[in-house]
Design a protein around this motif. Structure first.
Motif, PDB file in Angstrom:
ATOM      1  N   TRP A 267       0.714  -1.142   0.103  1.00 19.26           N
ATOM      2  CA  TRP A 267      -0.172   0.081  -0.044  1.00 19.26           C
ATOM      3  C   TRP A 267       0.941   1.194   0.048  1.00 19.26           C
ATOM      4  CZ3 TRP A 267      -5.046  -0.474  -0.948  1.00 19.26           C
ATOM      5  CH2 TRP A 267      -5.565  -1.942  -0.854  1.00 19.26           C
ATOM      6  N   GLU A 268       2.012   1.050   0.642  1.00 15.59           N
ATOM      7  CA  GLU A 268       2.911   2.376   0.703  1.00 15.59           C
ATOM      8  C   GLU A 268       3.604   2.643  -0.552  1.00 15.59           C
ATOM      9  OE1 GLU A 268       2.837  -0.342   2.944  1.00 15.59           O
ATOM     10  OE2 GLU A 268       2.226   0.350   4.618  1.00 15.59           O
ATOM     11  N   ALA A 269       3.625   1.806  -1.413  1.00 12.64           N
ATOM     12  CA  ALA A 269       4.212   1.827  -2.703  1.00 12.64           C
ATOM     13  C   ALA A 269       3.364   2.951  -3.819  1.00 12.64           C
ATOM     14  CB  ALA A 269       4.565   0.735  -3.341  1.00 12.64           C
ATOM     15  N   LEU A 270       2.237   2.970  -3.485  1.00 12.23           N
ATOM     16  CA  LEU A 270       1.417   3.837  -4.627  1.00 12.23           C
ATOM     17  C   LEU A 270       1.772   5.297  -4.604  1.00 12.23           C
ATOM     18  CD1 LEU A 270      -2.222   2.426  -3.189  1.00 12.23           C
ATOM     19  CD2 LEU A 270      -1.120   2.103  -5.360  1.00 12.23           C
ATOM     20  N   THR A 271       1.672   5.776  -5.931  1.00 12.95           N
ATOM     21  CA  THR A 271       1.945   7.013  -6.218  1.00 12.95           C
ATOM     22  C   THR A 271       0.811   7.539  -7.058  1.00 12.95           C
ATOM     23  OG1 THR A 271       4.258   6.433  -6.324  1.00 12.95           O
ATOM     24  CG2 THR A 271       3.539   8.366  -7.469  1.00 12.95           C
ATOM     25  N   PRO A 272       0.398   8.710  -6.538  1.00 12.73           N
ATOM     26  CA  PRO A 272       0.532   9.298  -5.116  1.00 12.73           C
ATOM     27  C   PRO A 272       0.253   8.565  -4.278  1.00 12.73           C
ATOM     28  CG  PRO A 272      -1.625  10.079  -6.008  1.00 12.73           C
ATOM     29  CD  PRO A 272      -0.814   9.182  -6.879  1.00 12.73           C
ATOM     30  N   SER A 273       0.746   8.718  -2.808  1.00 11.82           N
ATOM     31  CA  SER A 273       0.750   8.241  -1.787  1.00 11.82           C
ATOM     32  C   SER A 273      -0.510   8.297  -1.035  1.00 11.82           C
ATOM     33  CB  SER A 273       1.845   8.310  -0.936  1.00 11.82           C
ATOM     34  OG  SER A 273       1.764   9.693  -0.379  1.00 11.82           O
ATOM     35  N   LEU A 274      -1.008   7.196  -0.235  1.00 14.20           N
ATOM     36  CA  LEU A 274      -2.557   7.429   0.440  1.00 14.20           C
ATOM     37  C   LEU A 274      -2.154   8.121   1.631  1.00 14.20           C
ATOM     38  CD1 LEU A 274      -3.751   3.750  -0.123  1.00 14.20           C
ATOM     39  CD2 LEU A 274      -4.249   5.774  -1.423  1.00 14.20           C
ATOM     40  N   SER A 275      -3.018   8.601   2.241  1.00 13.62           N
ATOM     41  CA  SER A 275      -3.127   9.274   3.586  1.00 13.62           C
ATOM     42  C   SER A 275      -2.764   8.103   4.554  1.00 13.62           C
ATOM     43  CB  SER A 275      -4.323  10.378   3.631  1.00 13.62           C
ATOM     44  OG  SER A 275      -5.269   9.357   3.845  1.00 13.62           O
ATOM     45  N   GLN A 276      -2.179   8.684   5.688  1.00 14.75           N
ATOM     46  CA  GLN A 276      -2.022   8.007   6.796  1.00 14.75           C
ATOM     47  C   GLN A 276      -3.216   7.109   7.233  1.00 14.75           C
ATOM     48  OE1 GLN A 276       1.304   7.032   7.643  1.00 14.75           O
ATOM     49  NE2 GLN A 276       0.180   5.161   8.672  1.00 14.75           N
ATOM     50  N   TRP A 277      -4.282   7.799   7.278  1.00 15.04           N
ATOM     51  CA  TRP A 277      -5.610   7.367   7.964  1.00 15.04           C
ATOM     52  C   TRP A 277      -6.123   6.039   6.941  1.00 15.04           C
ATOM     53  CZ3 TRP A 277     -10.454   6.926   5.862  1.00 15.04           C
ATOM     54  CH2 TRP A 277     -11.642   6.488   6.765  1.00 15.04           C
ATOM     55  N   ILE A 278      -5.860   6.087   5.639  1.00 17.86           N
ATOM     56  CA  ILE A 278      -6.193   5.183   4.778  1.00 17.86           C
ATOM     57  C   ILE A 278      -5.268   3.981   5.129  1.00 17.86           C
ATOM     58  CG2 ILE A 278      -6.666   4.257   2.316  1.00 17.86           C
ATOM     59  CD1 ILE A 278      -8.902   6.265   2.822  1.00 17.86           C
ATOM     60  N   LEU A 279      -4.099   4.465   5.149  1.00 14.17           N
ATOM     61  CA  LEU A 279      -2.988   3.260   5.307  1.00 14.17           C
ATOM     62  C   LEU A 279      -3.376   2.676   6.727  1.00 14.17           C
ATOM     63  CD1 LEU A 279       0.486   5.198   4.239  1.00 14.17           C
ATOM     64  CD2 LEU A 279      -0.945   3.239   2.934  1.00 14.17           C
ATOM     65  N   ASP A 280      -3.728   3.107   7.718  1.00 13.41           N
ATOM     66  CA  ASP A 280      -4.137   2.528   8.985  1.00 13.41           C
ATOM     67  C   ASP A 280      -5.212   1.802   8.968  1.00 13.41           C
ATOM     68  OD1 ASP A 280      -1.676   3.903  10.069  1.00 13.41           O
ATOM     69  OD2 ASP A 280      -2.878   5.490  11.075  1.00 13.41           O
ATOM     70  N   ALA A 281      -6.290   2.367   8.111  1.00 16.03           N
ATOM     71  CA  ALA A 281      -7.652   1.605   7.993  1.00 16.03           C
ATOM     72  C   ALA A 281      -7.490   0.355   7.271  1.00 16.03           C
ATOM     73  CB  ALA A 281      -8.453   2.491   7.407  1.00 16.03           C
ATOM     74  N   VAL A 282      -6.743   0.293   6.169  1.00 18.43           N
ATOM     75  CA  VAL A 282      -6.423  -0.964   5.506  1.00 18.43           C
ATOM     76  C   VAL A 282      -5.757  -2.157   6.244  1.00 18.43           C
ATOM     77  CG1 VAL A 282      -6.910   0.038   3.100  1.00 18.43           C
ATOM     78  CG2 VAL A 282      -4.679  -0.297   4.046  1.00 18.43           C
ATOM     79  N   SER A 283      -4.589  -1.685   7.160  1.00 18.70           N
ATOM     80  CA  SER A 283      -3.839  -2.498   7.884  1.00 18.70           C
ATOM     81  C   SER A 283      -4.791  -2.877   8.970  1.00 18.70           C
ATOM     82  CB  SER A 283      -2.682  -1.574   8.642  1.00 18.70           C
ATOM     83  OG  SER A 283      -1.835  -2.249   9.392  1.00 18.70           O
ATOM     84  N   ALA A 284      -5.622  -2.243   9.649  1.00 24.56           N
ATOM     85  CA  ALA A 284      -6.515  -2.627  10.545  1.00 24.56           C
ATOM     86  C   ALA A 284      -7.465  -3.722  10.032  1.00 24.56           C
ATOM     87  CB  ALA A 284      -7.124  -1.541  11.257  1.00 24.56           C
ATOM     88  N   MET A 285      -7.765  -3.410   8.917  1.00 29.35           N
ATOM     89  CA  MET A 285      -8.869  -4.491   8.345  1.00 29.35           C
ATOM     90  C   MET A 285      -7.967  -5.795   7.942  1.00 29.35           C
ATOM     91  SD  MET A 285     -11.548  -2.133   6.353  1.00 29.35           S
ATOM     92  CE  MET A 285     -10.480  -1.163   5.469  1.00 29.35           C
ATOM     93  N   GLY A 286      -6.732  -5.747   8.216  1.00 32.64           N
ATOM     94  CA  GLY A 286      -6.056  -7.140   7.616  1.00 32.64           C
ATOM     95  C   GLY A 286      -5.504  -7.217   6.300  1.00 32.64           C
ATOM     96  N   PHE A 287      -5.647  -6.139   5.595  1.00 34.47           N
ATOM     97  CA  PHE A 287      -5.016  -6.129   4.135  1.00 34.47           C
ATOM     98  C   PHE A 287      -3.469  -5.746   4.093  1.00 34.47           C
ATOM     99  CE2 PHE A 287      -9.608  -5.168   3.687  1.00 34.47           C
ATOM    100  CZ  PHE A 287      -9.913  -6.559   3.129  1.00 34.47           C
ATOM    101  N   SER A 288      -2.817  -6.835   4.114  1.00 34.62           N
ATOM    102  CA  SER A 288      -1.183  -6.242   4.105  1.00 34.62           C
ATOM    103  C   SER A 288      -0.666  -6.075   2.852  1.00 34.62           C
ATOM    104  CB  SER A 288      -0.691  -7.527   4.619  1.00 34.62           C
ATOM    105  OG  SER A 288      -0.660  -8.676   3.754  1.00 34.62           O
ATOM    106  N   ARG A 289      -1.397  -6.525   1.866  1.00 34.98           N
ATOM    107  CA  ARG A 289      -0.842  -5.753   0.363  1.00 34.98           C
ATOM    108  C   ARG A 289      -2.041  -5.630  -0.480  1.00 34.98           C
ATOM    109  NH1 ARG A 289       2.257 -10.588  -2.817  1.00 34.98           N
ATOM    110  NH2 ARG A 289       0.480 -12.307  -2.301  1.00 34.98           N
ATOM    111  N   MET A 290      -1.860  -5.131  -1.581  1.00 30.59           N
ATOM    112  CA  MET A 290      -2.907  -4.911  -2.662  1.00 30.59           C
ATOM    113  C   MET A 290      -3.112  -6.208  -3.567  1.00 30.59           C
ATOM    114  SD  MET A 290      -2.378  -1.066  -3.912  1.00 30.59           S
ATOM    115  CE  MET A 290      -0.520  -1.393  -4.196  1.00 30.59           C
ATOM    116  N   THR A 291      -4.082  -6.373  -3.859  1.00 33.02           N
ATOM    117  CA  THR A 291      -4.383  -7.260  -4.908  1.00 33.02           C
ATOM    118  C   THR A 291      -3.993  -7.026  -6.106  1.00 33.02           C
ATOM    119  OG1 THR A 291      -6.685  -6.764  -5.704  1.00 33.02           O
ATOM    120  CG2 THR A 291      -6.550  -8.281  -3.816  1.00 33.02           C
ATOM    121  N   PRO A 292      -3.563  -7.786  -7.175  1.00 33.91           N
ATOM    122  CA  PRO A 292      -3.355  -7.241  -8.458  1.00 33.91           C
ATOM    123  C   PRO A 292      -4.255  -6.343  -9.251  1.00 33.91           C
ATOM    124  CG  PRO A 292      -2.772  -9.788  -8.320  1.00 33.91           C
ATOM    125  CD  PRO A 292      -3.528  -9.184  -7.089  1.00 33.91           C
ATOM    126  N   VAL A 293      -5.367  -6.451  -8.779  1.00 34.28           N
ATOM    127  CA  VAL A 293      -6.549  -5.594  -9.448  1.00 34.28           C
ATOM    128  C   VAL A 293      -6.343  -4.238  -8.872  1.00 34.28           C
ATOM    129  CG1 VAL A 293      -8.901  -5.078  -9.368  1.00 34.28           C
ATOM    130  CG2 VAL A 293      -8.024  -7.436 -10.070  1.00 34.28           C
TER     131      VAL A 293
END
Length: 99
Positions: A14-40
């Motif tokens: 998730w941190e590799a995205l450009t432009p980067s996502l806000s910390q709030w979004i990164l924290d939310a996806v992490s809290a939901m257990g999504f450690s990395r993006m799917t290919p889609v």
């Protein structure tokens, strides 16, 4: 890697995205257990964030919904001013199917 250089970022992190996502979004996806993006998600989110039109056809569970919801929320967070009462911040049109 040798000489103290860091390893290249995982392109599906998730941190590799450009432009980067806000910390709030990164924290939310992490809290939901999504450690990395799917290919889609890794393919579609940068396009959405770059204001491109995107069409995705993929199997159930491939991450399509988060592929458009994350950029919508991110763009709403980045607005210069909050969406005013009775104004529309986003419209999502989603087809349904009947089995």
């Amino acid at each position: 890697m040798a000489n103290g250089s860091s390893a290249p970022k995982n392109p599906r992190a998730w941190e590799a995205l450009t432009p980067s996502l806000s910390q709030w979004i990164l924290d939310a996806v992490s809290a939901m257990g999504f450690s990395r993006m799917t290919p889609v998600q890794a393919s579609a989110i940068p396009l959405f964030m770059g204001n491109k039109d995107v069409v995705v056809e993929a199997v159930t569970g491939s991450g399509k919904t988060m592929s458009f919801l994350i950029p919508v929320v991110e763009k709403l967070l980045r607005l210069d001013s909050a969406v005013k009462q009775h104004h529309v911040g986003a419209i999502i049109v989603s087809p349904t199917r009947y089995d």
